[in-house]
Design a protein around this motif. Structure first.
Motif, PDB file in Angstrom:
ATOM      1  N   PRO A  15       0.826  -1.207   0.000  1.00 20.73           N
ATOM      2  CA  PRO A  15       0.000   0.000   0.000  1.00 20.73           C
ATOM      3  C   PRO A  15       0.859   1.255   0.000  1.00 20.73           C
ATOM      4  CG  PRO A  15      -0.720  -1.554   1.700  1.00 20.73           C
ATOM      5  CD  PRO A  15       0.586  -2.055   1.178  1.00 20.73           C
ATOM      6  N   PRO A  16       0.525   2.247  -0.811  1.00 18.35           N
ATOM      7  CA  PRO A  16       1.223   3.524  -0.727  1.00 18.35           C
ATOM      8  C   PRO A  16       0.905   4.197   0.605  1.00 18.35           C
ATOM      9  CG  PRO A  16      -0.088   3.350  -2.747  1.00 18.35           C
ATOM     10  CD  PRO A  16      -0.506   2.236  -1.855  1.00 18.35           C
ATOM     11  N   ILE A  17       1.692   5.219   0.954  1.00 22.20           N
ATOM     12  CA  ILE A  17       1.361   6.060   2.100  1.00 22.20           C
ATOM     13  C   ILE A  17       0.463   7.174   1.589  1.00 22.20           C
ATOM     14  CG2 ILE A  17       2.243   7.506   3.961  1.00 22.20           C
ATOM     15  CD1 ILE A  17       4.889   5.992   3.727  1.00 22.20           C
ATOM     16  N   PHE A  18      -0.752   7.241   2.092  1.00 23.38           N
ATOM     17  CA  PHE A  18      -1.741   8.196   1.594  1.00 23.38           C
ATOM     18  C   PHE A  18      -1.637   9.491   2.395  1.00 23.38           C
ATOM     19  CE2 PHE A  18      -3.248   4.133   0.119  1.00 23.38           C
ATOM     20  CZ  PHE A  18      -3.807   4.416  -1.127  1.00 23.38           C
ATOM     21  N   LEU A  19      -0.809  10.412   1.911  1.00 21.89           N
ATOM     22  CA  LEU A  19      -0.592  11.687   2.585  1.00 21.89           C
ATOM     23  C   LEU A  19      -1.590  12.712   2.054  1.00 21.89           C
ATOM     24  CD1 LEU A  19       3.317  11.765   2.651  1.00 21.89           C
ATOM     25  CD2 LEU A  19       1.745  11.127   4.483  1.00 21.89           C
ATOM     26  N   THR A  20      -2.781  12.652   2.611  1.00 18.90           N
ATOM     27  CA  THR A  20      -3.836  13.598   2.236  1.00 18.90           C
ATOM     28  C   THR A  20      -4.661  13.912   3.474  1.00 18.90           C
ATOM     29  OG1 THR A  20      -5.726  13.977   0.759  1.00 18.90           O
ATOM     30  CG2 THR A  20      -5.436  11.744   1.578  1.00 18.90           C
ATOM     31  N   SER A  21      -5.166  15.129   3.530  1.00 18.18           N
ATOM     32  CA  SER A  21      -5.989  15.500   4.684  1.00 18.18           C
ATOM     33  C   SER A  21      -7.462  15.182   4.469  1.00 18.18           C
ATOM     34  CB  SER A  21      -5.834  16.994   4.987  1.00 18.18           C
ATOM     35  OG  SER A  21      -6.245  17.763   3.872  1.00 18.18           O
ATOM     36  N   PHE A  43     -10.578  11.219  10.858  1.00 16.04           N
ATOM     37  CA  PHE A  43     -11.544  10.149  11.076  1.00 16.04           C
ATOM     38  C   PHE A  43     -11.019   8.790  10.609  1.00 16.04           C
ATOM     39  CE2 PHE A  43     -14.666  13.725   9.891  1.00 16.04           C
ATOM     40  CZ  PHE A  43     -14.617  14.259  11.177  1.00 16.04           C
ATOM     41  N   ASN A  44     -10.466   8.756   9.403  1.00 13.47           N
ATOM     42  CA  ASN A  44     -10.020   7.489   8.833  1.00 13.47           C
ATOM     43  C   ASN A  44      -9.098   7.750   7.647  1.00 13.47           C
ATOM     44  OD1 ASN A  44     -11.858   8.341   6.865  1.00 13.47           O
ATOM     45  ND2 ASN A  44     -13.268   6.633   7.138  1.00 13.47           N
ATOM     46  N   GLY A  45      -8.532   6.693   7.120  1.00 21.87           N
ATOM     47  CA  GLY A  45      -7.656   6.773   5.964  1.00 21.87           C
ATOM     48  C   GLY A  45      -7.316   5.374   5.508  1.00 21.87           C
ATOM     49  N   PRO A  46      -6.874   5.201   4.275  1.00 19.88           N
ATOM     50  CA  PRO A  46      -6.584   3.858   3.765  1.00 19.88           C
ATOM     51  C   PRO A  46      -5.549   3.110   4.598  1.00 19.88           C
ATOM     52  CG  PRO A  46      -6.610   5.454   1.969  1.00 19.88           C
ATOM     53  CD  PRO A  46      -6.669   6.238   3.234  1.00 19.88           C
ATOM     54  N   ASN A  47      -4.450   3.751   4.953  1.00 22.06           N
ATOM     55  CA  ASN A  47      -3.413   3.054   5.721  1.00 22.06           C
ATOM     56  C   ASN A  47      -3.934   2.605   7.073  1.00 22.06           C
ATOM     57  OD1 ASN A  47      -1.579   5.481   4.191  1.00 22.06           O
ATOM     58  ND2 ASN A  47      -0.916   3.364   3.923  1.00 22.06           N
ATOM     59  N   GLN A  48      -4.673   3.480   7.741  1.00 23.31           N
ATOM     60  CA  GLN A  48      -5.199   3.128   9.059  1.00 23.31           C
ATOM     61  C   GLN A  48      -6.220   1.994   8.967  1.00 23.31           C
ATOM     62  OE1 GLN A  48      -4.897   6.196   7.743  1.00 23.31           O
ATOM     63  NE2 GLN A  48      -4.527   7.767   9.311  1.00 23.31           N
ATOM     64  N   GLU A  49      -7.057   2.030   7.942  1.00 24.49           N
ATOM     65  CA  GLU A  49      -8.093   0.996   7.836  1.00 24.49           C
ATOM     66  C   GLU A  49      -7.489  -0.372   7.495  1.00 24.49           C
ATOM     67  OE1 GLU A  49     -11.272   2.262   5.287  1.00 24.49           O
ATOM     68  OE2 GLU A  49     -12.124   3.541   6.868  1.00 24.49           O
ATOM     69  N   ILE A  50      -6.491  -0.402   6.638  1.00 27.43           N
ATOM     70  CA  ILE A  50      -5.832  -1.680   6.340  1.00 27.43           C
ATOM     71  C   ILE A  50      -5.160  -2.218   7.603  1.00 27.43           C
ATOM     72  CG2 ILE A  50      -4.038  -2.839   4.988  1.00 27.43           C
ATOM     73  CD1 ILE A  50      -4.496  -0.606   2.839  1.00 27.43           C
TER      74      ILE A  50
END
Length: 441
Positions: free
Chosen positions: A52-58, A91-98
């Motif tokens: 997974p990439p690191i999703f650096l977005t707010s 609230f959430n993000g792809p890295n945290q949810e995986i």
């Protein structure tokens, strides 16, 4: 389109729908060590990237306005379970949810949440469960910052606490819960939560999770049961899985064994969706979620968790076999060499391994303990635990210095108690290091 009596149908774009997880092959349930390599992630969603990439977005773009409304219904609690999609990085993000999906596997938990530190996880759990006038019942000893949070900080808001020693019998715990129930009634509150730490930091004393659950169930009526939360950092998730023994909420400092490389700070909380929903709501409000870069690093670490913990556990057994008979050692707090029958019974029922963090009592006091620590050459003199390197510290003078002297003495945190976390070095090298350091005492 929608029926007059139905909710509007919210279309979801294919990019938001990963492939179905592969959790078994030919009827064989896959092991956690296998699932850590890809569970919860579909490379198709990220241009075929193996990792997974690191999703650096707010923030995240919604599929449509109706989807945005539905996500916020979950975020605000109008609908339980959180957002159905990605909303905003508080609230959430792809890295945290995986990461949360993979953490759930080890403890076979229904849901998981990740946090910016172990203490932010603990604080969020307590804030989600405690109100003014409530009583917190906890085992002792606890990590010093946890005791400070319960006693000094929550105490400012009208919350009181009662505690019992880690090795207390179920009947003793039931008596304590009865007293807590009376105290809560007098203050207009309730017994909000039963908070455990097992093995206890730094003594390694075990709490009978099944016994505490039985005591709780005998004192409180169905429907008014306070949740049982446990800090499982010392043994989890490999060597103890408290949800299987009566705990409702499991807490980790992911900084320790799960992170495993002493290069990040994070926390985790696991349990049923019913227990996670109020905790998620508080996390959404106060922003204690783990950042995406740390979540990515934790996913990396999960791939080697079993290997690292297994090697460290094997090393600890060899080192403790050497320390046990050394003339300058006054005792060991190691779960592989338990001498108390009731503690052995708890260990046999709850644990699958002795871990690699233990206490060693140096003959003498602080002066002798300092001489030992200052003479170490391989082991690092530092707080924390669960990393690939061996660490040693003196809790009475460091991590538990803020605990009042009389309480420290009552909890067995003496001036000669050295806490050691064994790493993955060569065990004979570690033994040589401890041998020469003890010679300096």
């Amino acid at each position: 389109m929608s029926d007059q009596n139905d909710e509007p149908i919210v279309p979801v774009t294919p990019r938001r729908m990963p492939k179905a997880p592969i959790e078994e092959i030919g009827g064989r349930k896959l092991k956690p060590a296998t699932l850590m390599m890809g569970h919860g992630y579909d490379p198709v969603l990220s241009e075929g990237s193996l990792k997974p990439p690191i999703f650096l977005t707010s923030t995240f773009a919604f599929e449509n306005a109706a989807a945005g409304k539905r996500h916020f219904e979950g975020i605000t609690g109008k609908r339980p379970g959180g957002a159905d999609g990605l909303v905003y990085s508080r609230f959430n993000g792809p890295n945290q949810e995986i990461l949360e999906d993979r953490l759930s596997i080890w403890d076979e938990a229904e849901d998981a949440l990740v946090f910016s530190s172990g203490m932010s996880a603990i604080a969020t759990v307590l804030l989600a469960n405690v109100n003014q006038g409530d009583v917190v019942v906890h085992s002792g000893p606890l990590y010093a910052a946890t005791e400070t949070l319960i006693n000094k900080i929550l105490g400012r808001f009208g919350v009181t606490f009662m505690d019992f020693p880690a090795g207390a019998s179920p009947s003793d715990v039931a008596d304590m819960l009865e007293k807590a129930k009376e105290q809560a009634a007098q203050s207009g509150g309730k017994v909000a939560i039963v908070y455990l730490e097992s093995p206890a930091n730094p003594t390694n004393a075990l709490v009978d999770i099944e016994g505490v659950a039985a005591a709780r169930d005998s004192v409180f009526a169905e429907g008014s049961l306070p949740p049982i939360a446990i800090d499982n950092t010392f043994l989890g998730p490999l060597w103890q899985q408290p949800l299987k023994h009566g705990a409702d909420i499991v807490i980790y400092s992911l900084t320790k064994y799960v992170g495993g490389h002493s290069d990040l700070v994070a926390g985790g909380v696991l349990g049923s969706k019913d227990h996670m929903n109020p905790i998620r709501a508080i996390r959404n409000t106060i922003g204690t979620i783990c950042d995406p870069n740390t979540a990515w690093m934790l996913m990396r670490s999960l791939e080697t968790l079993e290997l690292r913990m297994t090697r460290a556990g094997e090393n600890a057994e060899k080192v403790c076999a050497f320390l046990r008979d050394h003339p300058k050692v006054d005792g060991l707090g190691y779960l592989g060499f338990i001498t108390d029958a009731s503690q052995q019974d708890i260990y046999d029922r709850h644990c699958s391994g002795a871990g690699s963090t233990f206490s060693v009592f140096i003959k003498g006091g602080e002066t002798e303990a300092f001489a030992f620590l200052d003479s170490l050459k391989i082991a690092k003199l530092a707080v924390s635990l669960g990393g690939t390197e061996t660490l040693a510290s003196l809790p009475a003078a460091m991590t538990h210095l803020s605990v009042p002297d009389d309480r420290r003495a009552a909890l067995g945190i003496t001036d000669n108690l050295v806490r050691i976390s064994i790493g993955v070095e060569d065990p004979d090298d570690l033994i040589a290091d401890f041998d020469q350091a003890l010679a300096a005492v």
